[in-house]
Design an enzyme around this catalytic site. Structure first.
Site, PDB file in Angstrom:
ATOM      1  N   LEU A  73       0.503  -1.278   0.161  1.00  0.00           N
ATOM      2  CA  LEU A  73      -0.122   0.004  -0.486  1.00  0.00           C
ATOM      3  C   LEU A  73       0.713   1.027  -0.098  1.00  0.00           C
ATOM      4  CD1 LEU A  73      -1.860  -0.696   2.801  1.00  0.00           C
ATOM      5  CD2 LEU A  73      -2.935  -0.202   0.455  1.00  0.00           C
ATOM      6  N   SER A  74       0.009   2.379  -0.807  1.00  0.00           N
ATOM      7  CA  SER A  74       0.678   3.769  -0.479  1.00  0.00           C
ATOM      8  C   SER A  74       1.331   4.004   1.088  1.00  0.00           C
ATOM      9  CB  SER A  74       0.180   4.352  -0.800  1.00  0.00           C
ATOM     10  OG  SER A  74       0.661   5.713  -0.443  1.00  0.00           O
ATOM     11  N   ALA A  76       3.342   1.686   2.933  1.00  0.00           N
ATOM     12  CA  ALA A  76       3.501   1.113   3.390  1.00  0.00           C
ATOM     13  C   ALA A  76       5.005   0.712   4.145  1.00  0.00           C
ATOM     14  CB  ALA A  76       3.266  -0.175   2.854  1.00  0.00           C
ATOM     15  N   SER A 146       1.771  -1.342  -7.478  1.00  0.00           N
ATOM     16  CA  SER A 146       1.250  -2.824  -8.387  1.00  0.00           C
ATOM     17  C   SER A 146       0.577  -3.648  -7.570  1.00  0.00           C
ATOM     18  CB  SER A 146       3.064  -3.696  -7.948  1.00  0.00           C
ATOM     19  OG  SER A 146       3.921  -3.844  -7.056  1.00  0.00           O
TER      20      SER A 146
HETATM   21  N1  LIG Z   1      -5.016   6.762  -6.499  1.00  0.00           N
HETATM   22  C1  LIG Z   1      -3.769   6.928  -6.090  1.00  0.00           C
HETATM   23  N2  LIG Z   1      -3.302   5.508  -6.170  1.00  0.00           N
HETATM   24  C2  LIG Z   1      -2.386   5.141  -6.361  1.00  0.00           C
HETATM   25  N3  LIG Z   1      -1.376   6.323  -5.446  1.00  0.00           N
HETATM   26  C3  LIG Z   1      -1.364   7.346  -6.133  1.00  0.00           C
HETATM   27  C4  LIG Z   1      -2.716   7.507  -6.157  1.00  0.00           C
HETATM   28  N4  LIG Z   1      -2.905   9.131  -6.388  1.00  0.00           N
HETATM   29  C5  LIG Z   1      -1.499   9.222  -5.955  1.00  0.00           C
HETATM   30  N5  LIG Z   1      -0.340   7.978  -6.036  1.00  0.00           N
HETATM   31  C6  LIG Z   1       0.957   7.790  -5.641  1.00  0.00           C
HETATM   32  O1  LIG Z   1       1.600   7.726  -6.617  1.00  0.00           O
HETATM   33  C7  LIG Z   1       2.624   6.900  -5.988  1.00  0.00           C
HETATM   34  C8  LIG Z   1       1.741   5.140  -6.735  1.00  0.00           C
HETATM   35  O2  LIG Z   1       1.950   5.414  -8.237  1.00  0.00           O
HETATM   36  P1  LIG Z   1       2.614   3.529  -8.696  1.00  0.00           P
HETATM   37  O3  LIG Z   1       3.298   3.655  -9.642  1.00  0.00           O
HETATM   38  O4  LIG Z   1       3.472   2.851  -7.667  1.00  0.00           O
HETATM   39  O5  LIG Z   1       1.297   2.538  -8.570  1.00  0.00           O
HETATM   40  S1  LIG Z   1       0.643   1.036  -9.701  1.00  0.00           S
HETATM   41  O6  LIG Z   1       1.454   0.652  -9.041  1.00  0.00           O
HETATM   42  O7  LIG Z   1       0.814   2.489 -10.606  1.00  0.00           O
HETATM   43  O8  LIG Z   1      -0.391   1.117  -8.537  1.00  0.00           O
HETATM   44  C9  LIG Z   1       1.928   6.791  -4.899  1.00  0.00           C
HETATM   45  O9  LIG Z   1       2.954   6.962  -4.269  1.00  0.00           O
HETATM   46  P2  LIG Z   1       3.379   5.873  -2.893  1.00  0.00           P
HETATM   47  O10 LIG Z   1       3.283   6.665  -1.285  1.00  0.00           O
HETATM   48  O11 LIG Z   1       4.948   5.649  -2.353  1.00  0.00           O
HETATM   49  O12 LIG Z   1       3.309   4.004  -2.798  1.00  0.00           O
HETATM   50  C10 LIG Z   1       1.431   7.779  -4.526  1.00  0.00           C
HETATM   51  O13 LIG Z   1       2.410   9.157  -4.149  1.00  0.00           O
HETATM   52  N1  LIG Z   2       9.205  -0.016   8.844  1.00  0.00           N
HETATM   53  C1  LIG Z   2       9.209   0.963   9.189  1.00  0.00           C
HETATM   54  N2  LIG Z   2       8.713   1.746  10.263  1.00  0.00           N
HETATM   55  C2  LIG Z   2       8.015   2.930  10.658  1.00  0.00           C
HETATM   56  N3  LIG Z   2       7.716   3.899   9.992  1.00  0.00           N
HETATM   57  C3  LIG Z   2       8.275   3.215   8.663  1.00  0.00           C
HETATM   58  C4  LIG Z   2       9.114   2.239   8.312  1.00  0.00           C
HETATM   59  N4  LIG Z   2       9.356   2.096   7.180  1.00  0.00           N
HETATM   60  C5  LIG Z   2       8.921   3.429   6.527  1.00  0.00           C
HETATM   61  N5  LIG Z   2       8.321   4.336   7.392  1.00  0.00           N
HETATM   62  C6  LIG Z   2       7.755   5.585   7.042  1.00  0.00           C
HETATM   63  O1  LIG Z   2       6.529   5.617   6.663  1.00  0.00           O
HETATM   64  C7  LIG Z   2       6.481   6.872   5.823  1.00  0.00           C
HETATM   65  C8  LIG Z   2       6.148   5.510   4.217  1.00  0.00           C
HETATM   66  O2  LIG Z   2       7.106   5.376   3.653  1.00  0.00           O
HETATM   67  P1  LIG Z   2       7.947   5.411   2.266  1.00  0.00           P
HETATM   68  O3  LIG Z   2       8.661   4.540   2.071  1.00  0.00           O
HETATM   69  O4  LIG Z   2       7.110   6.719   1.676  1.00  0.00           O
HETATM   70  O5  LIG Z   2       6.112   3.956   1.338  1.00  0.00           O
HETATM   71  P2  LIG Z   2       6.035   3.443   0.698  1.00  0.00           P
HETATM   72  O6  LIG Z   2       7.364   3.521  -0.784  1.00  0.00           O
HETATM   73  O7  LIG Z   2       5.299   2.147   0.615  1.00  0.00           O
HETATM   74  O8  LIG Z   2       4.395   5.056   0.101  1.00  0.00           O
HETATM   75  C9  LIG Z   2       7.833   7.238   6.044  1.00  0.00           C
HETATM   76  O9  LIG Z   2       7.183   8.379   6.130  1.00  0.00           O
HETATM   77  C10 LIG Z   2       8.727   6.449   5.971  1.00  0.00           C
HETATM   78  O10 LIG Z   2       9.787   6.997   7.260  1.00  0.00           O
END
Ligand SMILES: Nc1ncnc2c1ncn2[C@@H]1O[C@H](COP(=O)(O)OS(=O)(=O)O)[C@@H](OP(=O)(O)O)[C@H]1O
Ligand SMILES: Nc1ncnc2c1ncn2[C@@H]1O[C@H](COP(=O)(O)OP(=O)(O)O)[C@@H](O)[C@H]1O
Length: 199
Positions: A73-74, A76, A146
């Site tokens: 998840l976003s 995660a 993904s």
């Molecule tokens: N609607 C919606 N759903 C998911 N994510 C969103 C969305 N809008 C913007 N974002 C931002 O885009 C990042 C996810 O892009 P990805 O290329 O990893 O997505 S995917 O694999 O195609 O589903 C995601 O990054 P992470 O938070 O690092 O996961 C978000 O910052």
């Molecule tokens: N193992 C962990 N324990 C606590 N906080 C974490 C951990 N991994 C990441 N974080 C924090 O969670 C937030 C999101 O992390 P990030 O790496 O950007 O997630 P993603 O790429 O899956 O969206 C950041 O603030 C990061 O510092």
């Protein structure tokens, strides 16, 4: 190879002023066509083997090319873990490169959104890029939401079909924790109905 459609593009929705816009089915068909547009192309073999490449990549010798795919998840922790691993590997003389969703969507994939079709295309392109990195001897670290298993399976197949290892790593952080973190404010917006899964 000829690429003909069984089904004609028949679902065009007319605008009141006469222009037409393709509906979702048409877009799927057009995208499928665009993915296989090139004909008369022949794969060209390299003259350098993987083991030769391995000898000149990094300080540790040997071919290390593979893909480690972080999904979750976003919020995660995909990027955090992937970039920390990249740092660790590089510090040990192993070539690694982090391909991250947010970053790739600023360049190569900036024309893609978050519909299921766009996410599929996002993952397909990244899998192809990771394959090239891995084939060159680099450890490709991919951090992408993904969400669809079928897309991740295709990404795996792209690598394994040419003998490159592929490791999928699910960052299993519960939704409640990701939502508490909400570093980008996306969950708040989603709860408020400002963004949907497709936006
Ligand atoms: N609607 C919606 N759903 C998911 N994510 C969103 C969305 N809008 C913007 N974002 C931002 O885009 C990042 C996810 O892009 P990805 O290329 O990893 O997505 S995917 O694999 O195609 O589903 C995601 O990054 P992470 O938070 O690092 O996961 C978000 O910052
Ligand atoms: N193992 C962990 N324990 C606590 N906080 C974490 C951990 N991994 C990441 N974080 C924090 O969670 C937030 C999101 O992390 P990030 O790496 O950007 O997630 P993603 O790429 O899956 O969206 C950041 O603030 C990061 O510092």
């Amino acid at each position: 190879m000829s690429l003909e459609y069984q089904k004609p593009l028949c679902l065009l929705t007319p605008f009141p002023w006469g222009a037409v816009t393709p509906c979702r089915d048409d877009i799927r068909q057009l995208r499928a066509l665009s993915l296989h547009r090139a004909t008369n192309v022949t794969y060209q073999s390299h003259h350098v083997s993987r083991s030769k490449r391995g000898q000149v990549m990094g300080q540790r010798g040997g071919f290390r090319g593979c893909t480690i795919w972080f999904t979750g998840l976003s919020g995660a922790g995909k990027t955090t873990i992937s970039f920390a691993l990249e740092e660790l590997l590089v510090s040990k003389g192993l070539p690694a490169y982090g391909l991250d969703g947010d970053n790739v969507r600023h360049g190569l994939n900036k024309n893609l959104g978050f519909s299921p079709e766009d996410r599929e295309e996002n993952i397909r392109r990244v899998a192809e890029v990771a394959k090239l990195f891995a084939d060159s001897g680099v450890i490709a670290l991919c951090s992408f939401v993904s969400p669809y298993a079928k897309d991740r399976e295709k990404a795996r197949k792209v690598q394994e079909d040419i003998g490159l290892p592929f490791f999928e790593c699910f960052i299993d952080t519960p939704l409640e924790i990701c939502e508490q973190r909400d570093t980008k404010g996306l969950y708040k917006k989603a709860r408020a109905g400002e963004i949907k899964g497709r936006d």
